[in-house]
Design a protein around this motif. Sequence first.
Motif, PDB file in Angstrom:
ATOM      1  N   ASP A 105      77.543  64.518  50.778  1.00  0.00           N
ATOM      2  CA  ASP A 105      76.408  65.143  50.795  1.00  0.00           C
ATOM      3  C   ASP A 105      76.431  65.816  49.421  1.00  0.00           C
ATOM      4  O   ASP A 105      76.874  67.182  49.176  1.00  0.00           O
ATOM      5  CB  ASP A 105      76.515  66.225  51.799  1.00  0.00           C
ATOM      6  CG  ASP A 105      74.981  66.989  52.079  1.00  0.00           C
ATOM      7  OD1 ASP A 105      74.147  66.982  51.114  1.00  0.00           O
ATOM      8  OD2 ASP A 105      74.945  67.782  52.994  1.00  0.00           O
ATOM      9  N   ARG A 107      73.941  67.034  47.466  1.00  0.00           N
ATOM     10  CA  ARG A 107      72.915  68.151  47.380  1.00  0.00           C
ATOM     11  C   ARG A 107      73.658  69.392  47.701  1.00  0.00           C
ATOM     12  O   ARG A 107      73.458  70.407  47.219  1.00  0.00           O
ATOM     13  CB  ARG A 107      71.719  67.730  48.060  1.00  0.00           C
ATOM     14  CG  ARG A 107      70.743  66.775  47.450  1.00  0.00           C
ATOM     15  CD  ARG A 107      69.413  66.626  48.158  1.00  0.00           C
ATOM     16  NE  ARG A 107      68.769  65.596  47.781  1.00  0.00           N
ATOM     17  CZ  ARG A 107      67.611  65.087  48.058  1.00  0.00           C
ATOM     18  NH1 ARG A 107      67.134  66.010  49.236  1.00  0.00           N
ATOM     19  NH2 ARG A 107      66.959  63.995  47.497  1.00  0.00           N
ATOM     20  N   THR A 111      74.737  72.431  45.467  1.00  0.00           N
ATOM     21  CA  THR A 111      74.224  73.842  45.695  1.00  0.00           C
ATOM     22  C   THR A 111      75.348  74.827  45.895  1.00  0.00           C
ATOM     23  O   THR A 111      75.096  75.812  45.322  1.00  0.00           O
ATOM     24  CB  THR A 111      73.376  73.938  47.119  1.00  0.00           C
ATOM     25  OG1 THR A 111      72.188  72.936  46.864  1.00  0.00           O
ATOM     26  CG2 THR A 111      72.733  75.121  47.402  1.00  0.00           C
TER      27      THR A 111
END
Length: 143
Positions: A105, A107, A111
């Motif tokens: 993951d 993203r 982040t």
Amino acid sequence: PLVRNLTGAVIGMVHIMLPFMVLPMYATMRAIDRRLLVAGQMLGARPASAFARIYLPLSLPGVYAGAVVVLMLSLGFFVTPAVLGSPKETLLSQLIVSRALQVLDLRLAGTMAVVLLLAALVVLAIFSKLVKPDAAYRAGVER
């Protein structure tokens, strides 16, 4: 009893990070002119009061420098908590690596990395406002 729990991970991290805190403090404290304490005592201050009003404020830049170094190094700490800690209690750096490499993951991992970077920049900005090294030097620290 200190493996696979938060207590063991914290003790391991403190054990590794202690020199990074002590060395800047030692360098700052060694540069403080000892005659300032003698002068304070000659002007009527008790030894504890002279320490609290003279030596302690002059040593604060070393405390701040050590705290910044330890904080910045601790943000990316991965190996020691991974070895000594438990999977239930992970640090943010471990969570970022697991999201990027195991769950894929990217993203969320990106982040979290940006949030960690912004938090580090905010802490650095706060520390830069707290400590003014020129003021300590003007107050009597030898260069």
